[in-house]
Design a protein around this motif. Structure first.
Motif, mmCIF file in Angstrom:
data_model
loop_
_atom_site.group_PDB
_atom_site.id
_atom_site.type_symbol
_atom_site.label_atom_id
_atom_site.label_comp_id
_atom_site.label_asym_id
_atom_site.label_seq_id
_atom_site.Cartn_x
_atom_site.Cartn_y
_atom_site.Cartn_z
ATOM 1 N N PHE A 87 42.268 46.431 38.647
ATOM 2 C CA PHE A 87 41.929 46.497 37.223
ATOM 3 C C PHE A 87 41.568 45.118 36.682
ATOM 4 C CE2 PHE A 87 43.333 46.318 32.744
ATOM 5 C CZ PHE A 87 42.438 47.232 32.208
ATOM 6 N N TRP A 90 38.172 44.222 37.800
ATOM 7 C CA TRP A 90 37.201 44.936 36.962
ATOM 8 C C TRP A 90 37.055 44.244 35.604
ATOM 9 C CZ3 TRP A 90 37.768 47.288 32.192
ATOM 10 C CH2 TRP A 90 36.665 48.040 31.767
ATOM 11 N N SER A 94 33.496 42.989 34.485
ATOM 12 C CA SER A 94 32.920 43.962 33.557
ATOM 13 C C SER A 94 31.984 43.376 32.493
ATOM 14 C CB SER A 94 34.035 44.769 32.872
ATOM 15 O OG SER A 94 34.870 43.931 32.111
ATOM 16 N N ARG A 102 30.312 49.967 33.552
ATOM 17 C CA ARG A 102 31.727 49.711 33.254
ATOM 18 C C ARG A 102 32.530 51.000 33.280
ATOM 19 N NH1 ARG A 102 30.690 46.407 27.878
ATOM 20 N NH2 ARG A 102 29.497 44.679 28.734
ATOM 21 N N LYS A 103 32.004 52.023 32.654
ATOM 22 C CA LYS A 103 32.694 53.317 32.601
ATOM 23 C C LYS A 103 32.852 53.902 33.998
ATOM 24 C CE LYS A 103 32.459 57.829 30.358
ATOM 25 N NZ LYS A 103 31.659 58.717 29.477
ATOM 26 N N ALA A 104 31.794 53.767 34.805
ATOM 27 C CA ALA A 104 31.833 54.322 36.162
ATOM 28 C C ALA A 104 32.850 53.591 37.036
ATOM 29 C CB ALA A 104 30.447 54.246 36.797
ATOM 30 N N LEU A 106 35.523 51.772 36.048
ATOM 31 C CA LEU A 106 36.893 51.842 35.551
ATOM 32 C C LEU A 106 37.624 53.074 36.075
ATOM 33 C CD1 LEU A 106 39.104 50.667 33.747
ATOM 34 C CD2 LEU A 106 38.115 51.938 31.830
ATOM 35 N N LYS A 107 36.910 54.174 36.219
ATOM 36 C CA LYS A 107 37.581 55.416 36.615
ATOM 37 C C LYS A 107 38.055 55.400 38.066
ATOM 38 C CE LYS A 107 33.289 57.869 37.718
ATOM 39 N NZ LYS A 107 32.400 58.974 37.307
ATOM 40 N N TYR A 108 37.631 54.403 38.857
ATOM 41 C CA TYR A 108 38.078 54.325 40.243
ATOM 42 C C TYR A 108 39.462 53.706 40.367
ATOM 43 C CZ TYR A 108 33.083 54.991 41.102
ATOM 44 O OH TYR A 108 31.802 55.461 41.106
ATOM 45 N N PRO A 110 42.588 54.178 39.113
ATOM 46 C CA PRO A 110 43.806 54.957 39.426
ATOM 47 C C PRO A 110 43.858 55.453 40.865
ATOM 48 C CG PRO A 110 42.818 55.689 37.358
ATOM 49 C CD PRO A 110 41.833 54.786 38.010
ATOM 50 N N TYR A 111 42.706 55.630 41.497
ATOM 51 C CA TYR A 111 42.685 56.173 42.852
ATOM 52 C C TYR A 111 43.048 55.136 43.913
ATOM 53 C CZ TYR A 111 40.403 60.139 40.660
ATOM 54 O OH TYR A 111 40.125 61.219 39.852
#
Length: 261
Positions: A87, A90, A94, A102-104, A106-108, A110-111
């Motif tokens: 994070f 990022w 970012s 950025r949106k794309a 960021l969602k990675y 948590p995985y």
């Protein structure tokens, strides 16, 4: 004037990087402190596992016990810190990304934790027992007395589990690099031979020197790479569609301005 502005920008970037590193280090230290409290139950679980039954672990140094607790605490802290580190990376990169990137990306984040746990489980429950069984079988064939130090045992364990766990982050890393347009599926396909060579080399190094063990680790790693290429292609197609949509909106806006003028 331009040079001074560029120098200020470089200084600001370095200052931002230092701040992110301090954040990561702080979380790692906190995780290390918590790790010392969970080290004892983790140690009990690891030494009572099915693969360790029949072994008597010995301490050959006054510091062996403390050293093992520190290793367990460090691994725990790494697991906790890994998503936070991603994070912070990022957050650092970012500002140079477009809003959609950025949106794309960021969602990675948590995985990262989920994939690490999957890799950890695979390494501990599949690769490690296989490696341990192979080494002990060789010891028995040589007629040697099995006397294992706890430090050597846990170094052997972590030396297998940690690299394999980190390799399971490969799909996420490739998706992230695709999202920020450093990689794309075409480039990954061109790199396939080199990537296969590197992954096969890693599989051979982290497993016992027999073909079956190598194969059991090699196949999942190669499948991970192919899965990564598939995910990269998925992300790349969405990027192209978003670029086309943005370009068409820009074209329509330009046409409307021309007609109004």
């Amino acid at each position: 004037m331009t040079q001074q502005t560029e120098e200020m920008t470089i200084v600001e970037h370095l200052s931002e990087l230092r701040k992110r590193l301090i954040y990561v280090l702080s979380v790692f230290v906190l995780g290390l402190i918590v790790g010392f409290f969970v080290a004892d139950p983790v140690y009990e679980y690891l030494t009572k596992a099915e693969s360790v039954k029949g072994f008597v672990l010995h301490a050959f140094s006054f510091w062996d016990g403390i050293g093992i607790y520190m290793k367990i605490a460090g691994l725990f802290s790494l697991v906790v810190t890994l998503p936070f580190t991603v994070f912070q990376i990022w957050k650092f990169v970012s500002p140079g990304l477009r809003p959609i990137e950025r949106k794309a990306a960021l969602k990675y984040v948590p995985y990262v934790f989920l994939l690490f746990l999957i890799g950890l489980s695979f390494a501990y429950y599949v690769v490690f027992p296989m490696a341990l069984a192979f080494t002990t079988s060789i010891t028995e064939k040589m007629g040697l007395v099995e006397t294992y130090g706890m430090k050597q045992y846990f170094s052997f364990l972590f030396g297998i589990v940690l690299p394999v766990s980190l390799l399971f982050e490969l799909p996420l890393l490739i998706m992230f690099l695709t999202a920020i347009r450093i990689l794309n599926p075409t480039r990954l396909r061109k790199m396939r031979r080199v990537a296969y060579f590197v992954l096969i080399f890693i599989a051979v190094v982290v497993t016992p020197p027999d073909f079956i063990s190598d194969l059991l680790v090699m196949i999942p790693l190669l499948l991970l790479y192919e899965f990564s290429v598939f995910l990269s292609a998925f992300v790349y197609r969405k990027q192209l569609a978003a670029d086309e949509a943005e370009e068409s909106r820009y074209t329509r806006a330009s046409d409307d301005n021309s007609m109004n003028s």
